[in-house]
Design an enzyme around this catalytic site. Structure first.
Site, mmCIF file in Angstrom:
data_model
loop_
_atom_site.group_PDB
_atom_site.id
_atom_site.type_symbol
_atom_site.label_atom_id
_atom_site.label_comp_id
_atom_site.label_asym_id
_atom_site.label_seq_id
_atom_site.Cartn_x
_atom_site.Cartn_y
_atom_site.Cartn_z
ATOM 1 N N LYS A 1 0.877 -1.186 0.000
ATOM 2 C CA LYS A 1 0.000 0.000 0.000
ATOM 3 C C LYS A 1 0.905 1.224 0.000
ATOM 4 O O LYS A 1 1.440 1.613 1.034
ATOM 5 C CB LYS A 1 -0.884 -0.021 1.251
ATOM 6 C CG LYS A 1 -2.222 0.670 1.100
ATOM 7 C CD LYS A 1 -2.161 2.145 0.776
ATOM 8 C CE LYS A 1 -1.936 3.007 1.998
ATOM 9 N NZ LYS A 1 -1.727 4.430 1.627
ATOM 10 N N GLU B 1 8.924 1.199 11.184
ATOM 11 C CA GLU B 1 10.013 2.151 10.922
ATOM 12 C C GLU B 1 9.390 3.535 11.017
ATOM 13 O O GLU B 1 8.692 3.969 10.100
ATOM 14 C CB GLU B 1 10.611 1.923 9.531
ATOM 15 C CG GLU B 1 11.321 0.583 9.342
ATOM 16 C CD GLU B 1 12.701 0.533 9.977
ATOM 17 O OE1 GLU B 1 13.119 1.541 10.587
ATOM 18 O OE2 GLU B 1 13.363 -0.509 9.856
ATOM 19 N N CYS C 1 13.326 10.427 7.399
ATOM 20 C CA CYS C 1 13.174 9.959 8.789
ATOM 21 C C CYS C 1 14.476 10.100 9.566
ATOM 22 O O CYS C 1 14.472 10.430 10.742
ATOM 23 C CB CYS C 1 12.705 8.517 8.798
ATOM 24 S SG CYS C 1 13.777 7.436 7.858
ATOM 25 N N GLU D 1 9.378 15.992 15.633
ATOM 26 C CA GLU D 1 9.852 15.817 14.265
ATOM 27 C C GLU D 1 9.124 16.819 13.364
ATOM 28 O O GLU D 1 7.910 16.731 13.190
ATOM 29 C CB GLU D 1 9.555 14.383 13.800
ATOM 30 C CG GLU D 1 10.114 14.080 12.430
ATOM 31 C CD GLU D 1 9.708 12.704 11.913
ATOM 32 O OE1 GLU D 1 8.531 12.342 12.056
ATOM 33 O OE2 GLU D 1 10.576 12.006 11.372
HETATM 34 P P1 NAD Z 1 1.953 8.504 7.521
HETATM 35 O O1 NAD Z 1 2.039 7.678 8.748
HETATM 36 O O2 NAD Z 1 0.935 9.564 7.447
HETATM 37 O O3 NAD Z 1 1.686 7.566 6.254
HETATM 38 C C1 NAD Z 1 2.505 6.441 5.995
HETATM 39 C C2 NAD Z 1 1.661 5.394 5.305
HETATM 40 O O4 NAD Z 1 0.694 4.906 6.225
HETATM 41 C C3 NAD Z 1 0.872 5.928 4.107
HETATM 42 O O5 NAD Z 1 0.826 4.945 3.113
HETATM 43 C C4 NAD Z 1 -0.508 6.164 4.706
HETATM 44 O O6 NAD Z 1 -1.538 6.112 3.749
HETATM 45 C C5 NAD Z 1 -0.604 4.995 5.679
HETATM 46 N N1 NAD Z 1 -1.537 5.177 6.788
HETATM 47 C C6 NAD Z 1 -1.916 6.323 7.387
HETATM 48 N N2 NAD Z 1 -2.800 6.058 8.369
HETATM 49 C C7 NAD Z 1 -2.975 4.718 8.387
HETATM 50 C C8 NAD Z 1 -3.772 3.829 9.189
HETATM 51 N N3 NAD Z 1 -4.578 4.281 10.149
HETATM 52 N N4 NAD Z 1 -3.687 2.500 8.956
HETATM 53 C C9 NAD Z 1 -2.860 2.023 7.992
HETATM 54 N N5 NAD Z 1 -2.120 2.810 7.189
HETATM 55 C C10 NAD Z 1 -2.160 4.147 7.400
HETATM 56 O O7 NAD Z 1 3.417 9.048 7.276
HETATM 57 P P2 NAD Z 1 3.910 9.990 6.109
HETATM 58 O O8 NAD Z 1 3.431 11.363 6.377
HETATM 59 O O9 NAD Z 1 3.612 9.358 4.790
HETATM 60 O O10 NAD Z 1 5.509 9.899 6.308
HETATM 61 C C11 NAD Z 1 6.171 10.694 7.217
HETATM 62 C C12 NAD Z 1 6.552 9.907 8.433
HETATM 63 O O11 NAD Z 1 7.188 8.689 8.065
HETATM 64 C C13 NAD Z 1 7.575 10.644 9.282
HETATM 65 O O12 NAD Z 1 7.249 10.503 10.634
HETATM 66 C C14 NAD Z 1 8.871 9.915 8.964
HETATM 67 O O13 NAD Z 1 9.863 10.026 9.944
HETATM 68 C C15 NAD Z 1 8.404 8.514 8.790
HETATM 69 N N6 NAD Z 1 9.367 7.721 8.007
HETATM 70 C C16 NAD Z 1 10.107 6.763 8.637
HETATM 71 C C17 NAD Z 1 11.049 6.033 7.922
HETATM 72 C C18 NAD Z 1 11.908 4.975 8.582
HETATM 73 O O14 NAD Z 1 12.457 4.154 7.875
HETATM 74 N N7 NAD Z 1 12.042 4.965 9.904
HETATM 75 C C19 NAD Z 1 11.233 6.287 6.561
HETATM 76 C C20 NAD Z 1 10.463 7.260 5.957
HETATM 77 C C21 NAD Z 1 9.509 7.981 6.686
#
Ligand code: NAD
Length: 489
Positions: free
Chosen positions: A179, A254, A288, A388
């Site tokens: 997804k 992650e 991240c 963050e």
């Molecule tokens: P997000 O959590 O909003 O979305 C990430 C994914 O989760 C998207 O595909 C989104 O559609 C999905 N999602 C959102 N709510 C959900 C739910 N209730 N159930 C299942 N899926 C759901 O994050 P974002 O804004 O896309 O990314 C930014 C965040 O990601 C930052 O906090 C960043 O640090 C983190 N990040 C971490 C890593 C790592 O490897 N540690 C890498 C990249 C980004």
């Protein structure tokens, strides 16, 4: 200038069982440099997710689990080759979708290929162990795939992270449902096409774009998913982990970070400037493991901050396709989130040494731009020290002793990465063990992405490990077999 009307926008469907699935519901895909939609992507819901999980289960039970490591390795090598051959096309698509500079997208496509290559090589060496329990019993372990894995990824490094999470899962013999994020889904769909051309059986990789609370939640809660991997925010990670708990399935999380650089007085601070700046301005800080805090010894503070401010002010901003130093942020929502943090700064004791808002000029009027921003004299009482921001904002704080540096580094709840800048090898050893973070870099930052280097957060930055050999083990589970032997009487 005339823009494509909605009906003319190219449409990108979900890929389930090797087929593009017709849909009536679409999400606009927006170019962050212009704020204009340039494509539409399917908005999948529970029905598509169910079909994707069924397809993955079918392929797992009929084909993929019965392939040999040699066969899977060959397919993964061919996927790597396909990604390399289409590097330019993938990079352009990634830049349009995310806004990041083209050079970064080209690097991402190369790294995605490296993931498939690395696990293609590694999987042939995967095996269990023999246990000599007693003379009349031979025991051994098998490393078996889980079955169907669900992968939910964010928008910041879509192609890289898709490859990072899918390559070890597929190499280990699992079938996958991916997804991608609603804001940047296109290279994930392209990856599915490239994998199929490379000989991955239909149904081994299914891609269901859509919103998190629809497609993402349905995938996380599906009772026939055997393992979950989530990369994204802490809030959504909690929701995915809760869903995993209800089905008693393992989950890798992650999550975010607030990673510090620790600069000690014995280091030539000026030579660290390019890497410190890159670590917070790469993809406009939407990373991240961005080095978003700079903890610096008082004796080198003034010199280092002056050099950083000069460098921040010299960075070239622009649309990702022009390959500038820094592109726009992903969306209006993300830009406003970053500006919200910056608006608090004016009423505080924090000093803005560079940037601080939206760049002026016609060229930046439509896109989601924020200036690279250097905030000085930040202390743990400030919100920007702890949270963050996920934008190009570096927060500088001063320390007088190593103990104080550690206390500042550990003040946040995150624990993803840290950069230590010192020539004192004993201090580096001690700090590398002492800091509660998943990756420590000494006199460098991020080791150029490092496909081979295990990566996972401590504390609220996550659970489990991706990358490196560790990830291959994480996508298999251990089965023990004990065989009775009849001893001569
Ligand atoms: P997000 O959590 O909003 O979305 C990430 C994914 O989760 C998207 O595909 C989104 O559609 C999905 N999602 C959102 N709510 C959900 C739910 N209730 N159930 C299942 N899926 C759901 O994050 P974002 O804004 O896309 O990314 C930014 C965040 O990601 C930052 O906090 C960043 O640090 C983190 N990040 C971490 C890593 C790592 O490897 N540690 C890498 C990249 C980004």
């Amino acid at each position: 200038m005339r823009h494509a009307s909605e009906a003319e926008l190219p449409e990108h469907s979900a890929v389930i069982a090797g087929r593009k699935v017709p849909t009536a519901r679409w999400i606009d895909v927006v170019d962050p440099a212009t704020a204009r939609p340039f494509a539409r992507v399917a908005r999948c819901g529970p029905a598509e997710v169910r079909a994707a999980v069924e397809a993955a289960r079918h392929t797992y039970e009929t084909t993929w689990r019965f392939t040999s490591p040699v066969e899977r390795s060959a397919v993964c090598h061919r996927i790597a080759g396909g990604l390399r051959a289409r590097r330019q096309e993938l990079a352009r698509l990634e830049t349009l979708d995310t806004g990041k500079p083209l050079g970064q997208s080209l690097a991402d496509a190369g790294i995605a290929a490296r993931y498939f290559e690395f696990y293609a090589n590694a999987l042939e060496a995967l095996g269990g162990e023999t246990i000599q329990q007693r003379p009349d019993r031979l025991a051994f372990t098998l490393r078996e795939p889980y079955g169907v894995c669900g992968h939910i990824i964010p928008w910041n490094y879509p192609l890289q992270i898709a490859a990072r999470t899918l390559a070890p899962a597929l190499a280990a013999g699992n079938c996958c449902v991916l997804k991608p994020a609603e804001d940047a889904p296109l290279t994930s769909l392209r990856l599915a096409g490239i994998a199929e051309e490379a000989g991955l059986p239909a149904g081994a990789l299914n891609v269901v774009p859509g919103y998190g609370d629809e497609a993402g939640a349905a995938l996380a809660a599906h009772p026939d998913v055997d393992r979950l991997a989530f990369t994204g925010s802490r809030e959504a990670g909690e929701a995915v982990m809760t869903a995993a708990a209800r089905n008693i399935v393992p989950v890798t999380l992650e999550l975010g970070g607030k990673s510090p650089h620790l600069v000690f007085p014995d280091y030539d601070a000026a030579s660290a400037v390019p890497q410190i700046v890159e670590s917070i301005t790469e993809h406009a800080g939407q990373n991240c493991s961005a080095g978003s805090r700079l903890l610096v010894h008082r004796s080198v503070h003034d010199e280092l901050v002056a050099a950083l401010a000069e460098r921040f002010r010299s960075l070239r901003l622009g649309p990702g396709l022009d390959d500038p130093d820094m592109g726009p942020l992903i969306s209006a929502k993300q830009r406003d989130r970053v500006l919200g943090y910056l608006s608090e700064v004016s009423d505080s004791s924090i000093e803005v040494r560079a940037g601080g808002g939206v760049p002026g000029g016609e060229a930046f009027a439509d896109g989601f731009y924020v200036e690279p921003t250097l905030l000085d004299r930040v202390t743990p009482e400030h919100r920007v020290f702890n949270e963050e921001i996920f934008g190009p904002v570096l927060c500088v704080s001063v320390f007088d002793s190593m103990d104080e540096a550690v206390a500042l580094a550990e003040h946040t709840t995150y624990g993803l990465a840290a950069g230590i800048w010192t020539r004192d090898v004993t201090a580096a050893h001690w700090l590398a063990q002492r800091l509660r973070v998943g990756q420590v870099f000494v006199n460098n930052y991020s080791a150029a992405g490092g496909v081979e280097l295990p990566f996972g957060g401590y504390r609220r930055s996550g659970v489990g490990v991706e990358k490196g050999l560790e990830a291959l083990r994480e996508y298999t589970r251990c089965k023990t077999v004990a065989i009775h032997a009849r001893l001569p009487s």
